[in-house]
Design an enzyme around this catalytic site. Structure first.
Site, PDB file in Angstrom:
ATOM      1  N   LYS A   1       0.824  -1.217   0.000  1.00 21.30           N
ATOM      2  CA  LYS A   1       0.000   0.000   0.000  1.00 21.30           C
ATOM      3  C   LYS A   1       0.854   1.261   0.000  1.00 21.30           C
ATOM      4  O   LYS A   1       0.514   2.243  -0.663  1.00 21.30           O
ATOM      5  CB  LYS A   1      -0.961  -0.006   1.192  1.00 21.30           C
ATOM      6  CG  LYS A   1      -2.088  -1.015   0.988  1.00 21.30           C
ATOM      7  CD  LYS A   1      -3.169  -0.955   2.029  1.00 21.30           C
ATOM      8  CE  LYS A   1      -4.233  -1.997   1.696  1.00 21.30           C
ATOM      9  NZ  LYS A   1      -5.227  -2.191   2.708  1.00 21.30           N
TER      10      LYS A   1
ATOM     11  N   LYS B   1      -5.524 -10.597  -5.469  1.00 20.49           N
ATOM     12  CA  LYS B   1      -6.612 -10.754  -4.513  1.00 20.49           C
ATOM     13  C   LYS B   1      -7.718  -9.711  -4.727  1.00 20.49           C
ATOM     14  O   LYS B   1      -7.422  -8.551  -5.009  1.00 20.49           O
ATOM     15  CB  LYS B   1      -6.023 -10.582  -3.105  1.00 20.49           C
ATOM     16  CG  LYS B   1      -7.017 -10.721  -1.979  1.00 20.49           C
ATOM     17  CD  LYS B   1      -6.414 -10.255  -0.658  1.00 20.49           C
ATOM     18  CE  LYS B   1      -6.691  -8.789  -0.366  1.00 20.49           C
ATOM     19  NZ  LYS B   1      -7.871  -8.499   0.435  1.00 20.49           N
TER      20      LYS B   1
ATOM     21  N   LYS C   1     -11.232  -4.305  -1.555  1.00 18.77           N
ATOM     22  CA  LYS C   1     -12.053  -3.094  -1.669  1.00 18.77           C
ATOM     23  C   LYS C   1     -11.239  -1.911  -2.155  1.00 18.77           C
ATOM     24  O   LYS C   1     -11.693  -1.123  -2.978  1.00 18.77           O
ATOM     25  CB  LYS C   1     -12.645  -2.748  -0.293  1.00 18.77           C
ATOM     26  CG  LYS C   1     -13.782  -3.651   0.123  1.00 18.77           C
ATOM     27  CD  LYS C   1     -14.431  -3.109   1.378  1.00 18.77           C
ATOM     28  CE  LYS C   1     -14.241  -3.982   2.584  1.00 18.77           C
ATOM     29  NZ  LYS C   1     -12.973  -4.021   3.235  1.00 18.77           N
TER      30      LYS C   1
END
Ligand code: AQP
Length: 333
Positions: free
Chosen positions: A115, A195, A198
């Site tokens: 991230k 994967k 969201k």
């Protein structure tokens, strides 16, 4: 007393990865552990990733995440279900753990690396995410954590933090274990890029509350086994995300038909996808109808969440008192 804890982020609409990887397990464990199964919508976590956080949407998404869980079968009168920011002990314990956790341990977390790589300026909250997660779990002295495989490293760190605390201040916390849903460890995104998540946006996810027409638009163009270039080419359903989804939504005879049909080129990918949609419709239509009923009565949902927060605090407050005393904070009179 054995206890279950898990959290889900209101960073977007809940998807089939959350549903099969986590939410269905919440319901199953809730039947076994009752009020000792503790689940929350982790809105404090949701603000740590600027790429996925929108203040104008957060409370709406938090509400929707609660609705989704109730519609998926979680009964707030039987389990403990609440919103994380309504139980301030979460960040209090998180700070105590922050003081114990080496920065190096946090920097090697895969999710942090993935991230932070996408951000120009990395908020410290993204680095501290696993510490807050350890506090979420240990605040309830939970020993069982139903999660998807992506959380394995964070649970290992939680165990380490529990060990560190126990070593420094005396035996206090259990070392919790992750429990995974079989066949739903790591559900792939419908865009074929890793994967389903969201924060990757709507091209990755199939939402459990998403209209079925919109789901079909994504399934229709989803990549399949690249070896099947022409309709007559045999394929390998184990290398196809539609094959993975069939295992979640279809009954055994359909799975057998689809797998054999793919391997022999007896059915084409479009037929295979249409058969998948039948299973999805069967699973999601009743869930979406229950969600619509719940949305029509927002007070019922809000009352259930506030009651859940009261129940959670009744467990969390004595644990925090014990922590404050062990750490050496001067007690207020
Ligand atoms: N694809 C998945 N397969 C199986 N389980 C999954 N979980 C999430 N994605 C999958 C599990 O769902 C629970 C809630 O996790 P979350 O709220 O962190 O969900 P997310 O979609 O991963 O949300 P993010 O972090 O906003 O998205 P990404 O992944 O894109 O960074 C957890 O138990 C999780 O394991």
């Amino acid at each position: 007393m054995p206890r279950v804890f898990s959290g889900i982020q209101p960073t977007g609409d809940p998807h089939i990865g959350n549903y099969f990887g986590a939410m269905k397990n919440y319901v199953r464990l809730g039947e076994e552990y009752g009020k000792n199964s503790i689940y929350c919508v982790v809105d404090l976590h949701a603000i740590t990733n600027p790429a996925a956080y929108d203040p104008a949407q957060l409370s709406k998404r938090t509400f929707e995440m609660a609705v989704a869980n109730f519609a998926a079968g979680l009964d707030p009168s039987k389990v403990t279900f609440f919103v994380q920011s309504q139980v301030p002990e979460h960040h209090e314990l998180s700070w105590v753990f922050t003081a114990l956790t080496p920065v190096g341990e946090l920097e090697r977390m895969t999710q942090y690396k993935d991230k932070s790589e996408q951000l120009e300026s990395v908020p410290a909250g993204l680095l501290m995410y696993p510490v807050l997660m350890a506090a979420d779990i240990l605040l309830y002295k939970a020993d069982t954590v139903p999660v998807g495989e992506d959380q394995t490293q964070h649970i290992e760190l939680t165990r380490e933090i529990a060990r560190k605390f126990n070593h420094a201040y005396g035996e206090t916390f259990p070392e919790p274990k992750a429990v995974y849903a079989k066949d739903a460890l790591r559900i792939p995104g419908v865009d074929g890029h890793g994967k389903m998540g969201k924060s990757k946006g709507e091209t990755s996810t199939l939402g459990i509350l998403e209209p079925l027409d919109s789901i079909w638009q994504k399934v229709r163009v989803a990549p399949t086994d690249p070896a099947r270039v022409r309709r007559t080419d045999p394929g390998d359903p184990d290398k196809c995300l539609i094959g993975d989804y069939h295992k979640l939504f279809s009954d055994l005879p359909t799975i057998e038909t689809v797998y054999a049909g793919c391997r022999t080129a007896g059915i084409g990918c479009v037929d295979c996808k249409k058969m998948l949609m039948e299973g999805m419709r069967r699973e999601l239509e009743p869930l979406q109808a229950r969600a619509a009923d719940l949305r029509a009565d927002p007070d019922l949902v809000r009352d259930a969440l506030e009651q859940g927060a009261k129940e959670a605090r009744a467990i969390a407050q004595p644990v925090m008192e014990e922590v404050r005393e062990k750490v050496g904070f001067l007690k207020s009179r």
